[in-house]
Design an enzyme around this catalytic site. Structure first.
Site, mmCIF file in Angstrom:
data_model
loop_
_atom_site.group_PDB
_atom_site.id
_atom_site.type_symbol
_atom_site.label_atom_id
_atom_site.label_comp_id
_atom_site.label_asym_id
_atom_site.label_seq_id
_atom_site.Cartn_x
_atom_site.Cartn_y
_atom_site.Cartn_z
ATOM 1 N N GLU A 241 4.991 5.045 0.645
ATOM 2 C CA GLU A 241 5.244 5.490 -0.726
ATOM 3 C C GLU A 241 6.521 4.882 -1.294
ATOM 4 O O GLU A 241 7.505 5.574 -1.544
ATOM 5 C CB GLU A 241 5.261 7.015 -0.791
ATOM 6 C CG GLU A 241 3.917 7.611 -0.375
ATOM 7 C CD GLU A 241 3.820 9.112 -0.553
ATOM 8 O OE1 GLU A 241 4.858 9.762 -0.790
ATOM 9 O OE2 GLU A 241 2.696 9.635 -0.426
ATOM 10 N N GLU A 337 -3.605 7.876 3.062
ATOM 11 C CA GLU A 337 -3.009 9.214 3.135
ATOM 12 C C GLU A 337 -3.544 10.153 2.076
ATOM 13 O O GLU A 337 -3.553 9.853 0.886
ATOM 14 C CB GLU A 337 -1.479 9.154 3.003
ATOM 15 C CG GLU A 337 -0.842 10.532 3.207
ATOM 16 C CD GLU A 337 0.663 10.531 3.073
ATOM 17 O OE1 GLU A 337 1.304 9.616 3.611
ATOM 18 O OE2 GLU A 337 1.193 11.452 2.414
#
Length: 488
Positions: A241, A337
């Site tokens: 991220e 994810e």
């Protein structure tokens, strides 16, 4: 029936559902909203139009000829976090072997893609750490590099999984570089200058100052250390991220052009020089900024062969992956994810697996594989307090949660090497009711069709294949059902 015999009996039942032996007759397996079906054998589809009776009918079609071939499946699985390893290691050796058998082999879910955390994540116990903290003193030669107890335990767990699943692919993702490599000098706790100290934010550009070379060597040393423990690392992302900078747990902001320059000029060459064939996947974040992985590929396509996506964009739109594929047909894509909280809807994991598969993803990993009965261990500051694993470990035993069964409806019947097929008929109404499906041609010639029915009533499906067959059968309400059809 003795409770201790239940896991063994479950394995026996699941073994019958295994696609390991080429199916010569059709079969069907179902997991549903209330858990009354858990990979349960139900009435198989029949050839022809069948007898729908009073049930609502629905038509699907698949192209099971070469013209319908899409992406090849690499695998399904979840994230191996420190919480997973810590929880699993509370089990006896026999119980650990049992749960790993159910997760990794064809007798169970047959998971073949695992993402693991390089150093601490929000699902780590205190304190946060990396593999070269060195008292937070600069260590450009990485002389202080050390996996530590937690890194060694994780590599050992991954090696055990690899021994059970020869097709296992492992992706490694860091939540932060070592604090001394960053402009703010910390792994977590602050978002100001939460960036790699690599020169990107200075007039000199990436590599002009700081630790771009050390950052690249950090990956080399990590891959080599895991390799020595029997856990070959198949792919990495530079940063989990990269557009998420938070103070509560390890994060690090990384710009798209910065990532491209780091890969092209440092990480890619460093892996090659070390003789490592570990792939580099771009991005590892949400579908709402597709320009990020595109810019990374444009700048470092020599080394980048895949893109990793997460599910957390508001109104997540998996067709972004199809649009990306149209622009980059040689680039593989993965959904790496999506969390599975206890509060999630019964079909949440089915949705984050189905959508990416329909849109050119070659694999899916959930967040996370296992936790304890407190959804941890996790960091006391900023850790995810309600990230429940696919398995919950408690009192020396384990329980598979609904998300496990939903994902296994795909992973168990679409093994590595299966080819996703184009199809029609999927549709969901605004009230949430509908049918979504995805099919595959498996290495043994059988075909798998996963059908998600979100209606509150049973439906009768008629499936037409381009090879000239018709199959029909009942699909229970609010369920995910997999049809396993014999080879043509």
């Amino acid at each position: 029936m003795l409770p201790s015999l239940l896991p063994l009996l479950l394995l026996s039942v699941l073994a019958e559902a295994s696609p390991g032996k080429r199916a010569t007759t059709p079969s069907a397996y179902c997991s549903n909203y209330d858990g009354s079906h858990k990979l349960s054998s139900i009435a198989a589809p029949v050839q022809g139009s069948g007898s729908p009776g009073s049930e609502s009918t629905w038509k699907l079609s698949i192209d099971d000829t070469s013209s319908g071939h899409k992406q090849t499946i690499v695998g399904f699985g979840a994230a191996i976090t420190d919480a997973t390893v810590t929880s699993f290691n509370t089990l006896s050796s026999s119980k650990l072997q049992q749960v790993l058998n159910e997760l990794m082999t064809a007798a169970g879910a047959g998971f073949a893609l695992m993402r693991h955390t390089i150093g601490a994540s929000d699902l780590s116990g205190d304190p946060s750490y990396t593999y070269d903290d060195n008292g937070n003193n600069a260590d450009p030669s990485l002389s202080g590099f050390n996996l530590g107890d937690r890194g060694n335990a994780m590599a050992t767990m991954l090696a055990k999984m690899k021994s059970l699943q020869s097709s296992l692919k492992i992706l490694g993702s860091p939540w932060s570089a070592p604090g001394w490599m960053k402009l703010n000098h910390v792994i977590d706790g602050n978002t100001k200058d939460n960036n790699l100290n690599d020169g990107y934010l200075t007039s000199g550009g990436t590599g002009s100052t700081g630790y771009a070379s050390a950052f690249a060597q950090y990956f080399v040393k990590y891959i080599q250390a895991y390799q020595k423990l029997g856990a070959d690392i198949d792919a990495i992302t530079l940063q989990n991220e990269p557009l998420n900078s938070q103070a509560g747990y390890p994060t690090m902001y990384m710009f798209d052009y910065e990532a491209a320059q780091l890969i092209q000029n440092y990480v890619g060459p460093a892996l090659a020089k070390a003789g490592l064939n570990t792939d580099i996947w771009a991005y590892d974040h949400n579908t709402d900024v597709p320009s990020y992985p595109q810019n990374v590929i444009n700048g470092a396509g020599q080394y980048v062969h895949a893109v990793a996506w997460h599910c957390y964009a508001s109104n997540v739109d998996w067709t972004v992956l199809t649009q990306f594929h149209q622009k980059n047909p040689s680039i593989k894509q993965y959904m790496t994810e999506c969390w599975t909280p206890a509060s999630a809807s019964w079909n949440q994991a089915a949705d984050f697996t189905m959508g990416p598969l329909q849109n050119w993803a070659s694999g899916v990993t959930a967040w996370t594989l296992g936790t304890n009965d407190q959804d941890g261990p996790h960091l006391s500051s900023g850790g995810c307090a309600n990230c429940r694993g696919l398995a919950t470990i408690s009192n020396g035993g384990y329980t598979f949660n609904p998300a496990y069964y939903m994902m296994a409806q795909f992973s168990k019947f679409m093994p590595p090497g299966a080819i996703v097929l184009s199809g029609t008929g999927s549709y969901t109404y605004s009230d949430g009711g509908g049918v979504q499906s995805v099919a595959s041609l498996n290495p043994d010639g059988t075909r798998s069709v996963v059908i998600e029915n979100t209606f509150k009533n049973d439906i009768y499906i008629t499936l037409s294949t381009k090879s000239g067959q018709q199959w029909s059968g009942s699909i229970p309400r609010q369920s995910v059902t997999t049809w396993l059809l014999p080879a043509v």
